[in-house]
Scaffold this motif. Structure first.
Motif, mmCIF file in Angstrom:
data_model
loop_
_atom_site.group_PDB
_atom_site.id
_atom_site.type_symbol
_atom_site.label_atom_id
_atom_site.label_comp_id
_atom_site.label_asym_id
_atom_site.label_seq_id
_atom_site.Cartn_x
_atom_site.Cartn_y
_atom_site.Cartn_z
ATOM 1 N N ALA A 42 -68.053 32.809 57.053
ATOM 2 C CA ALA A 42 -69.333 33.498 56.881
ATOM 3 C C ALA A 42 -69.393 34.091 55.478
ATOM 4 O O ALA A 42 -68.467 34.778 55.049
ATOM 5 C CB ALA A 42 -69.472 34.607 57.920
ATOM 6 N N CYS A 44 -70.557 36.765 53.103
ATOM 7 C CA CYS A 44 -70.855 38.170 53.371
ATOM 8 C C CYS A 44 -71.401 38.862 52.131
ATOM 9 O O CYS A 44 -70.965 38.605 51.011
ATOM 10 C CB CYS A 44 -69.587 38.895 53.814
ATOM 11 S SG CYS A 44 -68.855 38.227 55.308
ATOM 12 N N THR A 61 -72.028 43.108 55.168
ATOM 13 C CA THR A 61 -73.069 42.689 56.093
ATOM 14 C C THR A 61 -73.336 41.194 55.924
ATOM 15 O O THR A 61 -72.681 40.527 55.135
ATOM 16 C CB THR A 61 -74.351 43.536 55.902
ATOM 17 O OG1 THR A 61 -75.277 43.246 56.960
ATOM 18 C CG2 THR A 61 -74.993 43.313 54.556
ATOM 19 N N THR A 62 -74.293 40.691 56.683
ATOM 20 C CA THR A 62 -74.622 39.279 56.607
ATOM 21 C C THR A 62 -75.277 38.965 55.263
ATOM 22 O O THR A 62 -75.902 39.833 54.637
ATOM 23 C CB THR A 62 -75.566 38.877 57.754
ATOM 24 O OG1 THR A 62 -76.765 39.649 57.655
ATOM 25 C CG2 THR A 62 -74.920 39.110 59.108
ATOM 26 N N HIS A 120 -73.119 42.729 63.294
ATOM 27 C CA HIS A 120 -73.721 41.393 63.366
ATOM 28 C C HIS A 120 -72.741 40.308 62.911
ATOM 29 O O HIS A 120 -72.975 39.126 63.141
ATOM 30 C CB HIS A 120 -75.022 41.342 62.561
ATOM 31 C CG HIS A 120 -76.121 42.112 63.200
ATOM 32 N ND1 HIS A 120 -76.486 43.365 62.777
ATOM 33 C CD2 HIS A 120 -76.912 41.817 64.258
ATOM 34 C CE1 HIS A 120 -77.461 43.811 63.532
ATOM 35 N NE2 HIS A 120 -77.742 42.900 64.454
ATOM 36 N N LEU A 121 -71.643 40.692 62.274
ATOM 37 C CA LEU A 121 -70.600 39.746 61.863
ATOM 38 C C LEU A 121 -69.492 39.639 62.902
ATOM 39 O O LEU A 121 -68.545 38.871 62.731
ATOM 40 C CB LEU A 121 -69.996 40.175 60.522
ATOM 41 C CG LEU A 121 -70.912 40.028 59.306
ATOM 42 C CD1 LEU A 121 -70.329 40.783 58.107
ATOM 43 C CD2 LEU A 121 -71.121 38.568 58.976
ATOM 44 N N GLU A 124 -68.061 36.253 64.132
ATOM 45 C CA GLU A 124 -67.527 35.308 63.148
ATOM 46 C C GLU A 124 -66.005 35.208 63.282
ATOM 47 O O GLU A 124 -65.323 36.212 63.478
ATOM 48 C CB GLU A 124 -67.889 35.745 61.724
ATOM 49 C CG GLU A 124 -69.376 35.797 61.454
ATOM 50 C CD GLU A 124 -70.047 34.444 61.481
ATOM 51 O OE1 GLU A 124 -69.358 33.415 61.355
ATOM 52 O OE2 GLU A 124 -71.287 34.415 61.639
#
Length: 167
Positions: A42, A44, A61-62, A120-121, A124
């Motif tokens: 992911a 980041c 965060t995303t 929200h991660l 992952e």
């Protein structure tokens, strides 16, 4: 302060598995999004925030989230958050703009920075982080990240961080 070579050496010494890929310099998420990488994880967004009380927060965060700083301040028990300056980034973590990631906490021996990772991660399994320079990306598993943070004495605070409302 340690640099890229030293942090990768620490990962090896601590037997934390990772993959590293060199690439052109990227300064922001838009530039990062144009990279084609062979390593996976992911992407980041990493922000160094500060409040008026002198607290510093490394927020992960995303990649596509525009963080609601006022709501994040309330969640973190702060009155107001702002972005830390490039000078403060270098003073605290020994890195330049565009190179921030949790791996920079290896240079925070005074433990002045609190790590906050967006919930929200949480799902992952792998993450992509700069290893103190924005000309490379490290792919690190969730357990590898946890092991790294334990070695440098930083706990991750996994919190739900809201996005800024669209205008």
């Amino acid at each position: 302060m340690l640099g890229k070579t030293e942090v990768l050496k620490r990962l090896d010494e601590w037997q934390i598995a990772y993959e590293c890929e060199e690439h052109e310099s990227v300064l922001n998420m838009a530039e990062s999004g144009t990279l084609t990488l062979s390593v996976s994880g992911a992407r980041c967004k990493n922000l160094l925030l500060q409040d008026k009380a002198g607290q510093f927060f490394l927020v992960v965060t995303t990649a596509d989230k525009s963080l609601d700083l006022a709501a994040a301040a309330a969640i973190l028990g702060s009155k107001r958050l702002s972005f830390a300056s490039a000078d403060k980034l270098f003073d605290l973590l020994g890195i330049r703009t565009g190179s921030l990631s949790p791996l920079a906490l290896v240079n925070d021996e005074a433990k002045r920075v609190t790590l906050v990772i967006d919930a929200h991660l949480n799902g992952e399994t792998r993450f992509l982080f700069h290893p103190l320079e924005n000309t490379a990306s490290v792919s690190l598993s969730r357990s590898g990240l946890d092991d790294f943070l334990a070695h440098v004495g930083h706990a991750a605070n996994w919190l739900s961080l809201p996005a800024r409302a669209q205008a």
